[in-house]
Design an enzyme around this catalytic site. Structure first.
Site, mmCIF file in Angstrom:
data_model
loop_
_atom_site.group_PDB
_atom_site.id
_atom_site.type_symbol
_atom_site.label_atom_id
_atom_site.label_comp_id
_atom_site.label_asym_id
_atom_site.label_seq_id
_atom_site.Cartn_x
_atom_site.Cartn_y
_atom_site.Cartn_z
ATOM 1 N N SER A 191 0.457 -30.622 0.350
ATOM 2 C CA SER A 191 -1.040 -29.797 0.435
ATOM 3 C C SER A 191 0.369 -28.778 -0.462
ATOM 4 C CB SER A 191 -1.115 -29.509 0.906
ATOM 5 O OG SER A 191 -2.411 -28.063 1.034
ATOM 6 N N ASP B 107 -10.028 -36.243 -0.740
ATOM 7 C CA ASP B 107 -9.249 -34.873 -0.297
ATOM 8 C C ASP B 107 -10.385 -34.266 -1.083
ATOM 9 O OD1 ASP B 107 -8.134 -32.636 -0.425
ATOM 10 O OD2 ASP B 107 -6.637 -33.670 -1.813
ATOM 11 N N HIS C 59 -7.750 -34.741 3.262
ATOM 12 C CA HIS C 59 -6.779 -34.727 2.665
ATOM 13 C C HIS C 59 -5.242 -34.708 3.402
ATOM 14 C CE1 HIS C 59 -4.611 -30.724 0.584
ATOM 15 N NE2 HIS C 59 -4.564 -30.018 1.663
HETATM 16 C C1 LIG Z 1 -19.959 -19.367 0.553
HETATM 17 C C2 LIG Z 1 -18.762 -17.286 0.928
HETATM 18 C C3 LIG Z 1 -17.699 -18.213 0.956
HETATM 19 C C4 LIG Z 1 -16.441 -17.600 1.007
HETATM 20 C C5 LIG Z 1 -14.992 -17.217 0.165
HETATM 21 C C6 LIG Z 1 -14.327 -16.354 -0.004
HETATM 22 C C7 LIG Z 1 -13.313 -16.885 -0.228
HETATM 23 C C8 LIG Z 1 -12.748 -16.240 -1.666
HETATM 24 C C9 LIG Z 1 -10.840 -16.982 -1.862
HETATM 25 C C10 LIG Z 1 -10.935 -18.722 -2.797
HETATM 26 C C11 LIG Z 1 -9.688 -18.182 -2.906
HETATM 27 C C12 LIG Z 1 -9.122 -20.353 -2.923
HETATM 28 C C13 LIG Z 1 -8.027 -20.783 -3.458
HETATM 29 C C14 LIG Z 1 -8.091 -21.778 -3.552
HETATM 30 C C15 LIG Z 1 -6.892 -22.256 -3.254
HETATM 31 C C16 LIG Z 1 -6.887 -23.299 -2.559
HETATM 32 C C17 LIG Z 1 -4.986 -24.270 -2.975
HETATM 33 C C18 LIG Z 1 -4.789 -23.921 -2.136
HETATM 34 C C19 LIG Z 1 -3.994 -25.034 -1.597
HETATM 35 C C20 LIG Z 1 -3.980 -25.023 -0.073
HETATM 36 O O1 LIG Z 1 -4.745 -25.930 -0.416
HETATM 37 S S1 LIG Z 1 -2.972 -25.276 1.293
HETATM 38 C C21 LIG Z 1 -4.328 -26.102 2.234
HETATM 39 C C22 LIG Z 1 -4.198 -25.565 3.253
HETATM 40 N N1 LIG Z 1 -3.425 -25.279 4.386
HETATM 41 C C23 LIG Z 1 -4.356 -24.858 5.924
HETATM 42 O O2 LIG Z 1 -5.060 -24.345 5.409
HETATM 43 C C24 LIG Z 1 -3.693 -24.986 6.692
HETATM 44 C C25 LIG Z 1 -4.837 -25.554 7.545
HETATM 45 N N2 LIG Z 1 -4.792 -24.279 8.909
HETATM 46 C C26 LIG Z 1 -3.856 -23.899 9.537
HETATM 47 O O3 LIG Z 1 -2.726 -24.417 10.146
HETATM 48 C C27 LIG Z 1 -4.386 -22.820 10.391
HETATM 49 O O4 LIG Z 1 -5.676 -22.516 10.307
HETATM 50 C C28 LIG Z 1 -3.749 -21.393 9.392
HETATM 51 C C29 LIG Z 1 -4.581 -21.190 8.485
HETATM 52 C C30 LIG Z 1 -2.346 -21.312 9.290
HETATM 53 C C31 LIG Z 1 -4.215 -20.634 10.890
HETATM 54 O O5 LIG Z 1 -3.890 -20.544 12.010
HETATM 55 P P1 LIG Z 1 -3.700 -19.456 12.878
HETATM 56 O O6 LIG Z 1 -4.090 -19.506 13.956
HETATM 57 O O7 LIG Z 1 -4.099 -18.074 12.986
HETATM 58 O O8 LIG Z 1 -1.633 -19.514 12.546
HETATM 59 P P2 LIG Z 1 -0.549 -20.339 13.284
HETATM 60 O O9 LIG Z 1 -1.022 -21.109 14.355
HETATM 61 O O10 LIG Z 1 0.097 -21.199 12.026
HETATM 62 O O11 LIG Z 1 0.685 -19.485 13.987
HETATM 63 C C32 LIG Z 1 0.485 -18.521 15.065
HETATM 64 C C33 LIG Z 1 1.355 -17.615 15.440
HETATM 65 O O12 LIG Z 1 2.265 -18.948 16.027
HETATM 66 C C34 LIG Z 1 3.479 -18.695 15.201
HETATM 67 N N3 LIG Z 1 4.706 -20.169 15.019
HETATM 68 C C35 LIG Z 1 3.709 -20.640 13.882
HETATM 69 N N4 LIG Z 1 4.097 -21.736 14.278
HETATM 70 C C36 LIG Z 1 5.310 -21.174 14.617
HETATM 71 C C37 LIG Z 1 5.855 -22.084 16.048
HETATM 72 N N5 LIG Z 1 6.751 -23.726 15.562
HETATM 73 N N6 LIG Z 1 7.213 -21.356 17.011
HETATM 74 C C38 LIG Z 1 6.784 -20.475 17.249
HETATM 75 N N7 LIG Z 1 6.008 -19.678 16.247
HETATM 76 C C39 LIG Z 1 5.056 -20.755 15.574
HETATM 77 C C40 LIG Z 1 3.008 -17.763 13.803
HETATM 78 O O13 LIG Z 1 3.616 -16.992 12.948
HETATM 79 C C41 LIG Z 1 1.570 -17.349 13.961
HETATM 80 O O14 LIG Z 1 2.765 -15.101 14.756
HETATM 81 P P3 LIG Z 1 1.349 -13.684 14.311
HETATM 82 O O15 LIG Z 1 2.804 -13.155 14.870
HETATM 83 O O16 LIG Z 1 1.929 -14.079 12.770
HETATM 84 O O17 LIG Z 1 0.297 -14.338 15.051
#
Ligand SMILES: CCCCCCCCCCCCCCCCCCCC(=O)SCCNC(=O)CCNC(=O)[C@H](O)C(C)(C)COP(=O)(O)OP(=O)(O)OC[C@H]1O[C@@H](n2cnc3c(N)ncnc32)[C@H](O)[C@@H]1OP(=O)(O)O
Length: 440
Positions: A253, A347, A381
């Site tokens: 990704s 994807d 994906h």
């Molecule tokens: C119709 C209306 C629509 C309106 C929408 C409008 C939006 C407009 C914006 C448009 C933008 C468009 C841009 C498009 C670009 C697309 C292309 C981008 C490239 C990609 O596609 S990349 C692929 C995307 N990948 C993902 O999204 C990954 C999938 N998702 C996830 O993995 C998770 O959901 C996510 C997003 C990472 C978040 O999960 P979350 O639960 O919040 O966070 P984590 O579990 O990761 O972390 C929590 C916490 O734990 C800590 N952590 C992480 N790993 C570890 C570890 N190994 N050991 C210890 N601790 C760990 C981490 O640091 C976090 O700590 P915090 O203190 O920060 O909370």
């Protein structure tokens, strides 16, 4: 209640009771062992059932975020009272047909749109297998616990804090030296060890690298710096257990464009696996000393809602070859190493199929043939390791809402198994390792 109805009810109850007592000693047999690696297939048989008895097999695990993942499948025992998952067909449930590992890859989260999370791969997942009667009484007839491990005996897991570099190192058993691989995961930050720990078992020293939102790394980023990845590679190569100078990269990704840049702009990267990535810098600009690759343009008018009511962003990232994006393209013709481009045709996150085509065309146009391509029709994906539960939708790190990632569960699961073999073969071939080849 009339007496006749009452008698009938008592008869039915005692029939069910007798059936369940008769088959209460159903045995769940697991081969080769109930303790296996997460990426290893296993064989499962249920014995001691009544001939032709209908049973439901259920699997359940709780991941490291506390999310429960479950699957189930209904089978009919053969005339000897056995269900053999290697030959019997699931009649309904999370999957149908003969699927020896169906109970694993078809698991779905109780909290919708969750990805299976394993934070520390030194401990296994415990999968509870239950055999239940399919009558309305639903008695448990037998159960077993399966341990799914991430590290072979003698492998080592070492958290890394070296200069700015944060991540986890995995060493295979033995003194080495082994080929080194840098494992880059995706947008959202944190650290993902699953793929790296399993790859190390195959004879590689793997550094799973965090690049933000982990430990004392920044919580958010505005750009990526190639120098950080250079520091990580220098550290990896400096290890006495790592056979240099060429190392491997594996990405998925968002990290696909980072991996292409690292392979093209930094020395001694011999083999790069790019899974459903992009051929241009995405989401954040990429800084490389005095050069900046701006993020490819996005067109949010292309966001749409699919038939399941989920957001689809497949066409939001604009064509990397468009004039406006020329400065974002990674000059991959500069790379000396080999590439394995992996693209899922379904994807829905973005058009990785097109991006792979553009990347390989660019290499060909520069007279290069240093690449292999594998395409998976109907896969989505998130291509990961064998038997990983399918992740068709989830919260997108760039969008902040649930988006569709695409794919068909069964086809995606098959792609996991096929890709895992190809990755190992590719790295063994190009990172000059003679060990472990026999197994592939
Ligand atoms: C119709 C209306 C629509 C309106 C929408 C409008 C939006 C407009 C914006 C448009 C933008 C468009 C841009 C498009 C670009 C697309 C292309 C981008 C490239 C990609 O596609 S990349 C692929 C995307 N990948 C993902 O999204 C990954 C999938 N998702 C996830 O993995 C998770 O959901 C996510 C997003 C990472 C978040 O999960 P979350 O639960 O919040 O966070 P984590 O579990 O990761 O972390 C929590 C916490 O734990 C800590 N952590 C992480 N790993 C570890 C570890 N190994 N050991 C210890 N601790 C760990 C981490 O640091 C976090 O700590 P915090 O203190 O920060 O909370």
């Amino acid at each position: 209640m009339p007496l006749s109805v009452l008698i009938t009810r008592i008869c039915i109850r005692s029939f069910h009771l007798t059936r369940s007592i008769m088959s209460a000693r159903a045995r769940v047999q697991i081969f080769p062992s109930s303790k296996t690696l997460f990426d290893e297939p296993l064989q499962m048989k249920v014995e001691g059932l009544i001939p032709k008895q209908s049973v439901e097999l259920r699997a359940k695990l709780t991941d490291d975020k506390g999310v429960v993942f479950k699957s189930s499948a209904v089978y009919c025992a053969d005339t000897s009272g056995t269900v053999d998952l290697g030959t019997s067909s699931s009649l309904s449930g999370s999957y149908t047909g003969v699927e020896p590992m169906g109970l694993f890859w078809s698991m779905a989260p109780e909290t919708p749109h969750s990805r299976l999370i394993k934070r520390d791969t030194s401990s296994p997942f415990l999968v509870n297998i239950e055999v239940a009667d399919t009558t309305d009484l639903g008695h448990t007839l037998g159960n077993a616990t399966v341990e799914r491990r991430f590290m072979v005996e003698g492998a080592r897991r070492v958290p890394v804090k070296f200069g700015r570099v944060r991540g986890t190192l995995f060493f295979p058993p033995g003194p080495g030296p082994f080929p080194g691989v840098l494992d880059l995961y995706t947008l959202g930050g944190g650290l993902t060890e699953v793929r790296g720990s399993l790859l190390a078992n195959k004879g590689f020293v793997v550094l799973c690298l965090a690049f933000y939102r982990y430990d004392d790394l920044p919580k958010t980023v505005t750009h990526f710096d190639l120098e950080y990845f250079e520091e990580a590679l220098t550290f990896l190569r400096s290890l006495p257990e790592v056979k240099g100078p060429g190392v491997g990269l594996i990405s998925i990704s968002k990290s696909g464009d980072l991996a292409l840049a690292i392979a093209s702009l930094l020395p001694d990267v011999s083999a790069t696996v790019w899974i459903n990535g992009c051929n241009a810098a995405t989401v954040f600009p990429l800084h490389c000393k005095d050069r900046i690759f701006p993020a490819v343009a996005v067109d949010i008018s292309k966001i749409r809602i699919n038939g399941f009511g989920l957001i689809e962003i497949k066409d939001v990232v604009t064509d990397p070859m468009a004039e406006v994006n020329k400065a974002s393209l990674i000059p991959i013709e500069k790379a000396n190493g080999k590439f394995l481009f992996v693209a899922s045709e379904d994807d829905r996150n973005w058009n990785s199929y097109l991006f792979a085509e553009q990347a390989t065309k660019r290499l060909k146009d520069h007279g290069k043939d240093n690449f292999e391509v594998v395409k998976y029709p109907k896969a989505g994906h998130f291509l990961e390791v064998p038997y990983m539960p399918f992740y068709p939708s989830g919260i997108h790190a760039a969008v902040g809402q649930v988006v569709s990632f695409g794919g068909n569960a069964k086809v995606h699961a098959d792609a996991h198994v096929d890709l895992w073999r190809r990755i190992q073969r590719f790295f063994h071939k190009h990172l000059n390792s003679n060990s472990h080849k026999a197994k592939l």
